[in-house]
Enzyme design. Structure first.
Site, mmCIF file in Angstrom:
data_model
loop_
_atom_site.group_PDB
_atom_site.id
_atom_site.type_symbol
_atom_site.label_atom_id
_atom_site.label_comp_id
_atom_site.label_asym_id
_atom_site.label_seq_id
_atom_site.Cartn_x
_atom_site.Cartn_y
_atom_site.Cartn_z
ATOM 1 N N HIS A 1 0.567 4.485 1.399
ATOM 2 C CA HIS A 1 -0.338 5.110 2.373
ATOM 3 C C HIS A 1 -0.487 6.604 2.110
ATOM 4 C CE1 HIS A 1 -0.707 1.547 4.843
ATOM 5 N NE2 HIS A 1 0.598 1.369 4.759
ATOM 6 N N CYS B 1 4.873 -24.829 -13.584
ATOM 7 C CA CYS B 1 5.951 -24.137 -14.307
ATOM 8 C C CYS B 1 7.313 -24.219 -13.624
ATOM 9 C CB CYS B 1 5.573 -22.686 -14.582
ATOM 10 S SG CYS B 1 5.398 -21.670 -13.102
ATOM 11 N N ILE C 1 0.846 -1.200 0.000
ATOM 12 C CA ILE C 1 0.000 0.000 0.000
ATOM 13 C C ILE C 1 0.883 1.253 0.000
ATOM 14 C CG2 ILE C 1 -1.844 1.255 1.234
ATOM 15 C CD1 ILE C 1 -2.574 -1.663 0.463
ATOM 16 N N CYS D 1 -0.853 -20.002 -15.589
ATOM 17 C CA CYS D 1 -1.781 -19.234 -14.726
ATOM 18 C C CYS D 1 -1.636 -17.740 -14.964
ATOM 19 C CB CYS D 1 -1.503 -19.523 -13.258
ATOM 20 S SG CYS D 1 -1.608 -21.238 -12.799
HETATM 21 C C1 LIG Z 1 3.458 -7.146 7.336
HETATM 22 C C2 LIG Z 1 3.988 -5.861 6.766
HETATM 23 C C3 LIG Z 1 3.171 -5.026 6.011
HETATM 24 C C4 LIG Z 1 3.649 -3.824 5.518
HETATM 25 N N1 LIG Z 1 2.868 -3.080 4.683
HETATM 26 C C5 LIG Z 1 3.318 -1.906 4.199
HETATM 27 C C6 LIG Z 1 2.533 -1.147 3.314
HETATM 28 O O1 LIG Z 1 1.471 -1.567 2.887
HETATM 29 N N2 LIG Z 1 2.989 0.063 2.943
HETATM 30 C C7 LIG Z 1 4.151 0.571 3.393
HETATM 31 O O2 LIG Z 1 4.477 1.693 3.081
HETATM 32 N N3 LIG Z 1 4.982 -0.169 4.175
HETATM 33 C C8 LIG Z 1 4.589 -1.401 4.574
HETATM 34 N N4 LIG Z 1 5.383 -2.175 5.355
HETATM 35 C C9 LIG Z 1 6.721 -1.696 5.675
HETATM 36 C C10 LIG Z 1 7.694 -1.914 4.525
HETATM 37 O O3 LIG Z 1 7.509 -3.184 3.933
HETATM 38 C C11 LIG Z 1 9.109 -1.788 5.090
HETATM 39 O O4 LIG Z 1 9.192 -0.558 5.757
HETATM 40 C C12 LIG Z 1 10.178 -1.806 4.010
HETATM 41 O O5 LIG Z 1 10.018 -2.896 3.147
HETATM 42 C C13 LIG Z 1 11.536 -1.866 4.685
HETATM 43 O O6 LIG Z 1 12.524 -1.919 3.702
HETATM 44 P P1 LIG Z 1 14.047 -2.009 4.125
HETATM 45 O O7 LIG Z 1 14.816 -1.912 2.875
HETATM 46 O O8 LIG Z 1 14.306 -1.021 5.200
HETATM 47 O O9 LIG Z 1 14.189 -3.440 4.799
HETATM 48 P P2 LIG Z 1 14.344 -4.872 4.107
HETATM 49 O O10 LIG Z 1 13.483 -5.003 2.921
HETATM 50 O O11 LIG Z 1 14.180 -5.870 5.190
HETATM 51 O O12 LIG Z 1 15.831 -4.866 3.596
HETATM 52 C C14 LIG Z 1 16.920 -5.004 4.465
HETATM 53 C C15 LIG Z 1 17.959 -5.829 3.758
HETATM 54 O O13 LIG Z 1 19.140 -5.857 4.537
HETATM 55 C C16 LIG Z 1 19.740 -7.126 4.396
HETATM 56 N N5 LIG Z 1 20.668 -7.359 5.501
HETATM 57 C C17 LIG Z 1 20.369 -7.567 6.803
HETATM 58 N N6 LIG Z 1 21.484 -7.767 7.520
HETATM 59 C C18 LIG Z 1 22.523 -7.665 6.656
HETATM 60 C C19 LIG Z 1 23.928 -7.789 6.784
HETATM 61 N N7 LIG Z 1 24.511 -8.066 7.967
HETATM 62 N N8 LIG Z 1 24.693 -7.637 5.676
HETATM 63 C C20 LIG Z 1 24.134 -7.374 4.478
HETATM 64 N N9 LIG Z 1 22.806 -7.268 4.298
HETATM 65 C C21 LIG Z 1 22.004 -7.400 5.374
HETATM 66 C C22 LIG Z 1 18.545 -8.062 4.406
HETATM 67 O O14 LIG Z 1 18.849 -9.325 3.841
HETATM 68 C C23 LIG Z 1 17.535 -7.281 3.583
HETATM 69 O O15 LIG Z 1 17.567 -7.616 2.219
HETATM 70 C C24 LIG Z 1 4.958 -3.414 5.822
HETATM 71 C C25 LIG Z 1 5.789 -4.271 6.554
HETATM 72 C C26 LIG Z 1 5.316 -5.491 6.991
HETATM 73 C C27 LIG Z 1 6.218 -6.429 7.692
#
Ligand SMILES: Cc1cc2nc3c(=O)[nH]c(=O)nc-3n(C[C@H](O)[C@H](O)[C@H](O)COP(=O)(O)OP(=O)(O)OC[C@H]3O[C@@H](n4cnc5c(N)ncnc54)[C@H](O)[C@@H]3O)c2cc1C
Length: 481
Positions: free
Chosen positions: A52, A444, A50, A404
């Protein structure tokens, strides 16, 4: 001699990838280190998708500011990066007259946050927009600027764009320790060592561990699981907006929404989880999703559920996005506690953090920067004439592999061969949707594995579901000798 960079970003989710893209317009050498085998392997792969509107977060917080700015940036970003996005609007539904004041409060918070065009709709107006809304509906907060997005393409497109502008990515490369040095930092990953002036911590559920490697002011993240069910595309139109319940202190509650690809998604729960990486879907979680959904909509066609999944929120104890240079470690920048609305906020976080880092390093803009990036060609989105021409010149676009979702061999080859391409079944799935349909890859998957094996020149039995030890073929059933 260690490999030298100006900036190392830890984590290739939406946050790290958005910052990488923004930094790629400056004259500097940037490396993204990712512990998993691909982009979009953490929280960014399992969420509600989403965009937001921005009425939820407390006015003045980073969550509120980055949400609003991210929401404003999203339409043009999605144009530039060829990301599926629909601004369908959201409804926060009140089903009990005694809770009407909660809707008014959200409306007022939205006004303070700068959210445009919101309205409070009465029961009949809500029913007109959403015939399957609960009979108990009293009123709803309508926010037309909310939308739905493909979270996979958002993550992958940001990274592809950064990469085409010179940012390097290393996968299967977990950061294991970080030392300060005279010129910045020495970053270790197994047997590789890198040096840089600036580190950016975008490690999602592991971001507190990375922060705590360098700072005396400790942070703490609780991984909080969200379970979902996904319904078949035959249910398209069951709801037309994102339908939220009223929020609680645990989050925005269990929503029902269309996805950009025409499915219906219901969830998430909010359950504290022991692991920072594994998020098992449980029958208890599914029951909670069904119970929550039934409060806001009637007659969810549960027989059409095709799969379920869970994601992990990186909930930092302070409950706020931490976006700053760490006070006791100059040159080390945190993006910690990026839970919801992190997906919405990521373009704004990218813009904000890149500005802080560019100022720190006095970076200058490159003479040329390409802000655009095209998705894989999808023959079934072309006109009949265009598709015929494509198949004549590239017959692989005439061969259906995933029935699909009608995905062709040409799309899968592109997913594997393009820069930062897929190396696993899940990597192909996130880039093409092969395996995301009704049969969930039952038919697939073997064909996709053969294509990955052939295109990458690796033995078939080394192709994995999602890297590491997730092997699919474990041995031969017949001795061929
Ligand atoms: C259930 C749920 C629903 C959500 N719905 C929404 C929504 O609808 N809209 C919205 O705006 N937000 C939503 N969010 C929030 C959103 O998904 C997150 O805020 C966002 O994806 C975070 O991205 P990120 O890159 O910070 O973290 P991540 O996607 O977790 O990326 C972090 C990366 O760091 C890597 N990493 C970790 N440790 C190390 C290390 N030591 N060395 C190298 N790499 C490492 C991991 O492997 C990972 O790939 C939702 C979250 C959840 C859980």
């Amino acid at each position: 001699m260690n490999e030298q960079y100006d900036i190392i970003i830890i984590g290739a989710g939406v946050t790290g990838s958005a910052i990488a893209r923004e930094l790629s317009c400056f004259d500097c050498k940037v490396l993204v280190l990712e512990k998993d085998e691909d982009l979009c392997c953490g929280t960014s792969k399992a969420n509600s998708g989403i965009v937001h509107a921005g009425y939820d977060a407390k006015p003045g917080t980073f969550k509120a500011r980055m949400n609003l700015r991210g929401n404003q940036m999203m339409p043009s970003l999605c144009e530039e990066l060829d990301i599926p996005f629909k601004q369908i609007g959201s409804l926060v539904v009140c089903t009990d007259e005694s809770q009407r004041s909660g809707i008014t409060e959200l409306f007022e918070r939205g006004i303070s946050n700068g959210v445009p065009d919101m309205k409070i709709l009465e029961a009949d107006e809500v029913r007109e927009l959403e015939p399957n809304i609960s009979d108990d509906v009293v009123c709803a907060l309508y926010a037309p600027t909310a939308g739905i997005i493909c979270p996979f393409r958002l993550n992958i497109a940001l990274a592809e764009c950064a990469n085409q502008n010179g940012v390097e990515f290393r996968f299967d490369c977990p950061v294991t320790s970080i030392e300060s040095s005279a010129s910045g930092f020495i970053v270790h990953s197994y047997d590789s060592v890198f040096e840089c002036s600036v580190v950016v911590n975008c490690a999602g559920c592991h971001a507190d561990e990375i922060h705590n490697m360098v700072s005396g002011n400790k942070l703490h993240i609780t991984p909080r699981r969200g379970d979902y069910i996904l319904l078949d595309r035959s249910c398209e139109g069951f709801v037309n907006h994102v339908i939220f319940p009223q929020p609680t202190k645990l989050g925005k509650g269990i929503l029902v929404t269309p996805t950009v690809h025409g499915n219906i998604l219901a969830g998430p729960t909010a359950i504290d989880n022991d692991s920072r990486d594994e998020a098992p879907l449980t029958s208890e979680g599914i029951a909670k999703v069904l119970e929550g959904t039934a409060k806001n909509v009637k007659g969810l066609p549960v027989k059409q559920v095709i799969t379920g999944f869970s994601g992990l929120r990186a909930h930092e104890d302070g409950g706020e996005f931490i976006l700053e240079e760490v006070s006791d470690c100059p040159g080390f920048f945190d993006c910690v506690g990026i839970e919801s609305p992190g997906l919405t906020a990521c373009p704004a976080i990218g813009e904000y953090m890149a500005r802080l880092i560019a100022d720190k390093l006095s970076l200058s803009l490159k003479a040329f920067w390409n802000s655009e990036c095209k998705d894989i060609v999808k023959p079934f989105e072309l006109s009949d004439e265009e598709r015929s021409a494509l198949i004549s010149s590239h017959p692989e676009y005439g061969k259906i592999i995933c029935r699909c979702e009608t995905i062709t061999e040409g799309e899968i080859i592109d997913a594997v061969k393009r820069p930062l391409g897929a190396r696993s079944l899940d990597g192909v799935k996130r880039r093409t949707r092969a395996g995301m349909g009704r049969c969930q890859g039952g038919f697939c998957s073997p064909r996709v594995m053969e294509i990955i094996s052939r295109e990458l020149g690796v033995p078939l039995d080394t192709v994995t579901k999602n890297g590491g030890s997730s092997k699919i073929l474990t041995g031969r059933t017949k001795d061929e000798s």
